[in-house]
Scaffold this motif. Structure first.
Motif, short mmCIF file in Angstrom:
data_model
loop_
_atom_site.label_atom_id
_atom_site.label_comp_id
_atom_site.label_asym_id
_atom_site.label_seq_id
_atom_site.Cartn_x
_atom_site.Cartn_y
_atom_site.Cartn_z
N ARG A 275 37.45 54.33 67.90
CA ARG A 275 37.64 54.47 69.24
C ARG A 275 36.26 54.69 70.13
O ARG A 275 36.36 54.24 71.40
CB ARG A 275 38.29 56.03 69.44
CG ARG A 275 38.60 56.43 70.79
CD ARG A 275 39.54 57.63 70.78
NE ARG A 275 39.93 57.86 71.99
CZ ARG A 275 40.64 59.15 72.59
NH1 ARG A 275 41.29 59.89 71.63
NH2 ARG A 275 41.14 59.32 73.78
N PHE A 276 35.22 55.13 69.39
CA PHE A 276 34.05 55.16 70.41
C PHE A 276 33.17 54.17 69.73
O PHE A 276 33.24 53.04 69.78
CB PHE A 276 33.34 56.49 70.47
CG PHE A 276 34.39 57.45 70.85
CD1 PHE A 276 34.41 57.67 72.16
CD2 PHE A 276 35.16 58.32 70.03
CE1 PHE A 276 35.30 58.65 72.91
CE2 PHE A 276 36.09 59.25 70.67
CZ PHE A 276 35.85 59.50 72.03
N SER A 277 32.02 54.57 68.96
CA SER A 277 31.04 53.62 68.21
C SER A 277 30.71 54.44 66.95
O SER A 277 30.46 55.75 67.17
CB SER A 277 29.94 53.11 69.02
OG SER A 277 28.95 54.21 69.23
N CYS A 281 29.03 58.35 67.04
CA CYS A 281 29.77 59.49 66.32
C CYS A 281 28.74 60.09 65.46
O CYS A 281 28.89 61.29 65.12
CB CYS A 281 30.74 58.78 65.48
SG CYS A 281 32.23 58.28 66.45
#
Length: 396
Positions: A275-277, A281
């Motif tokens: 969802r992010f990277s 994270c």
């Protein structure tokens, strides 16, 4: 090749999970015993912490030895023999007459404990189809954390009844019984092809990985984070064994159930990274680890346990993503690249006592927290650098 979810797959996977469980029971069983061993042998907190440090350091060295060796002589023989020797070391630890002999045995035990982690996933890669491999590795890694928790609980509980001697005997007997089951369950290799060992090429691969700044950053992040995380548990046992908590060895062993927070962190790491990277994270994991350390400064035992659980979540979130980062960005020789990550990981664990001991002497647990934040600030900067690298890659 072994297909996923078949009888052969379940048998082999169960064997390797059992082997992993045995390794980490032996590696971490002494941790809740440290305050008692400190008093028994009249050594310093740094001195008794060496019982953990020397074993993790020799395990790191073993990874560099057994991995290439298994390519030449086969893998299951290494796993079977080293597990048997590890059990023998635990039995011998129960009767060690001096602290020096205890340290020497832990040094030897750490080395033989490296046999299975060095070659287990390579064995799966030889024998399993790719879907079967992915499923088995997830269960295998889960057995690592379960073994670490169980070793501390078994060690602490047995020590409550009969002291360190009973703890080492209990772990040794469990290991020998488990080893017999492991020998019976593990199938003989059918797809292994011996390869000529070339020292020059192996060394060249390792050097190229260290020279790759993207990999080196992940190595340092994993190693430094583990240096703090695992050694915080050693020093928290000294804090909780003293007034006003006065926890016995069995109570100290139960503290390590907070590791289950790390199991959850590992489970959701892939979802968060999607969802992010991954690098973002990793930063989040380090920040959570710093926050958990702050919570442990509270006087309440409940809040200390909450803080340790938060620490485990943050650490394993960052660790899972750092280890997968290595597989993603290694330029060839991915096996040695991943092995080198584990070397940094366990060398970091072995050095933590030397870093945190002066802070412990200066201000007790508050000092340990300050020492932790100093190094975690470095890994936060490293993770930020990896995030910037990701951004440049996306733009390019």
């Amino acid at each position: 090749m072994i297909k996923a979810k078949t009888r052969a797959w379940w048998r082999a996977t169960l064997a390797l999970c059992l082997g992993s469980f045995i390794v980490f029971i032996n590696l971490y069983a002494p941790q809740p015993l440290l305050p008692g061993l400190k008093e028994t042998y009249q050594v310093s907190t740094l001195g008794v912490s060496l019982l953990m440090s020397v074993s993790t350091l020799s395990l790191a060295i073993a990874l560099l030895v057994f991995g290439p060796l298994s390519d030449a002589i086969g893998r299951e023989g290494i796993m079977r023999i080293t597990l048997l020797l590890a059990g023998g070391c635990s039995i011998a630890l129960a009767f060690a007459p001096t602290f020096e002999s205890l340290l020497l045995l832990r040094l030897v035990q750490g080395f033989v404990l490296g046999g299975l982690p060095a070659v287990a996933i390579a064995w799966m890669g030889d024998e399993f189809e790719k879907p079967a491999l992915l499923s088995a590795v997830g269960l295998y890694i889960g057995a690592n954390s379960l073994g670490g928790i169980s070793g501390r609980i078994v060690g602490g509980g047995a020590a409550e009844v009969g002291g360190p001697t009973a703890a080492f005997l209990a772990v040794g007997i469990m290991t020998l019984v488990g080893c017999a089951v492991f020998w019976r369950l593990l199938p003989n290799s059918r797809a292994f092809t011996p390869q000529r060992f070339e020292l020059r090429k192996a060394a060249s691969d390792l050097i190229s990985h260290v020279r790759n700044p993207v990999l080196l950053a992940a190595y340092c992040l994993g190693g430094i984070n583990f240096l703090i995380f695992i050694n915080q548990y050693s020093y928290i046992t000294f804090r909780l064994a003293a007034a006003p908590y006065l926890l016995a060895a069995s109570g100290l062993g139960l503290i390590f159930l907070t590791y289950l927070g790390g199991t959850f962190g590992s489970m959701i790491s892939g979802r968060l990274a999607g969802r992010f990277s991954p690098a973002a994270c990793m930063m989040l994991g380090v920040v959570i680890l710093m926050l958990g350390t702050a919570i442990t400064l509270a006087d309440s035992l409940l809040l200390i346990i909450v803080g340790l659980t938060v620490n485990a979540f943050g650490f394993f979130l960052a660790h899972s993503l750092a280890s997968s980062w290595v597989g993603r960005y290694a330029q060839g020789a991915r096996g040695s690249a991943s092995a080198l990550y584990l070397v940094f990981y366990y060398v970091g664990a072995s050095l933590g006592g030397f870093w945190l001991e002066p802070f412990w002497r200066w201000a007790g647990w508050a000092g340990v927290s300050v020492g932790s934040w100093l190094l975690l600030s470095i890994t936060l900067i490293i993770a930020f650098g990896l995030w910037r690298f990701e951004r440049r890659q996306a733009i390019g």
